[in-house]
Structures are given as C-alpha cells and as structure tokens.
Design a protein around this motif. Structure first.
Motif: not given
Lengths: 179, 68
Positions: A11-34
């Motif tokens: 979560h600590a890895f994905l959350d900042p990434l999700g916030r960065s991506l949100r600045q540009f898109t509404l497309t979801p980030l998919n994770v392979s159950g990892g």
C-alpha cells in the motif's frame, strides 16, 4: 515504501503512485494480487496493459507496467518494503505510433538486462541505427515518464500535478536501492 | 476482484486469477497475435530468445505475472 506487514508495504508503494496517476487519468491501476512475499515478482499495469489516452489536443497515449517484489528490509522502518523488479513504459502519438519507450527487464531472456530506452516510429528518428538501438539509461520512474508526457504535449487533469509528482518521486528516491 | 479507492487517487484494483489471465490474453492477442496461454507456453519454452527485446514482446512479458 515500507510497512509493518507485506500488505502495508505494498500500500505504501501503490498509494503515491495512484495519486500521481490521478493527476492525469481516471483509468484504474490493476495489480496482479501482489500483496505478499513470493518467489516470482508481482505486476501492476495502468488499465488493461494497453495504451491509455491522456488529456490535451495531442492525444498522447501512455502505457505503464511494472514488476515488483515484497522483500524484508531490516534496516528500513518496515520491516517490509517493495522494490521494483522491472518496467515497461511507452509514450505513443494519437495514431499509436510509439515515440519513446523505457524498458527494464532484468529477469527476461534479453541480452540487455539494464535499463534502456527505445525511440519508436513516432519519434521520426532519421538515423536508422539509432531507431533500432538500445539507448542506455538510469532507472526511470513512472513520475518521470508522466513529466515527459507533459513536455511532449499531454495536459494533466488536476492543477496539483507537479506537487504530487514531486512528492511521489521523493519517496521513490528515498527508498530505491540504486539507479 | 477487490478495489481500493480513496480520494485523490486512481482506483487500485487487485485482480483475481481469471481477470489477470484475461488481461494477459487480451494484450498477447493484440500485440503478438496469440493467446495468453500460448504466450506463456512459448515464453517458458524459450521461444522468444533473441526476440524478447522487441517492444511488443517486452510489453506483454511484463504482464506475465497476471497470467500465472
């Protein structure tokens, strides 16, 4: 990018990434159950792994995929952290002609296991050998690719994009092991 | 599939096994003209030796964990 449990570290890895991506898109980030420790790396990708159209009249398309591992890091505040294990990033024009792509696949079958860059047809490089070459690079973050997309004509959706990318990039640099 | 949505972030979706396989299958068909299963079998058999550096193969190979 560390956590008290493997799941917390992811979560600590994905959350900042999700916030960065949100600045540009509404497309979801998919994770392979990892969210756990495993012998093989996990993967994440923006959308379904194909190109996602960004804002702006240039209608640039971006593809972002990474592999990552959850590892023990006794020296970190964790004791768990996430480390990137490879990536594929690409920026293409509105006709899906790849302009530039960033590859790092240390565990693949390629002879080129260090990070490198390819210039695609959309870059309209006149030098044939350069268009086919693996251009050596340092390790590249998703935040850096998003910044490049802006330089090439993409328009962020939100005003705070630079601050979010700065924040996420700082975290990335603080925790990465090399690059 | 489980999802995590908080304000100010894109949706982060944890795909199940079947959804992950569908994702890999879609991109393998789109970029390489083969199914996800065929791609995994060919990759594991080393059939992409020397080709893994093409953008199409590199793109699909990065998604392999979704199909395993």
């Amino acid at each position: 990018l560390a956590g008290k449990t493997p799941r917390e570290a992811v979560h600590a890895f994905l959350d900042p990434l999700g916030r960065s991506l949100r600045q540009f898109t509404l497309t979801p980030l998919n994770v392979s159950g990892g969210y756990y420790v495993a012998a093989e790396p996990h993967a994440l990708t923006l959308g379904d792994g194909g190109p996602v159209t960004l804002g702006g009249s240039s209608r640039l398309q971006i593809s972002l995929s990474q592999r990552y591992r959850v590892i023990e890091a006794p020296e970190a505040s964790g004791p768990w952290k996430v480390t990137t294990a490879g990536y594929f990033y690409a920026i293409a024009d509105a006709e899906e002609r790849e302009i530039v792509s960033f590859h790092w696949h240390p565990e693949g079958e390629s002879y080129m296991v260090t990070p490198h860059i390819h210039l695609g047809p959309g870059a309209e490089v006149g030098h044939r050998s350069l268009a086919d070459a693996h251009l050596p690079s340092g390790r590249v973050s998703i935040e850096q690719v998003l910044r490049l997309a802006v330089a090439l004509g993409a328009e962020p959706l939100l005003e705070d994009w630079e601050r979010e990318l700065d924040r996420s990039q700082r975290l990335h640099e603080e925790w990465r092991q090399w690059g | 599939m489980t999802t995590g949505v908080t304000e100010g972030t894109v949706e982060i979706r944890e795909l199940g096994t079947e959804q992950g396989r569908e994702l890999l299958d879609r991109q393998a068909r789109r970029y390489l003209g083969m199914s996800g299963e065929e791609f995994i079998a060919a990759w594991d058999a080393g059939e992409f030796n020397g080709e893994s550096e093409t953008p199409e193969v590199a793109r699909v190979a990065m998604l392999l964990p979704f199909g395993r």
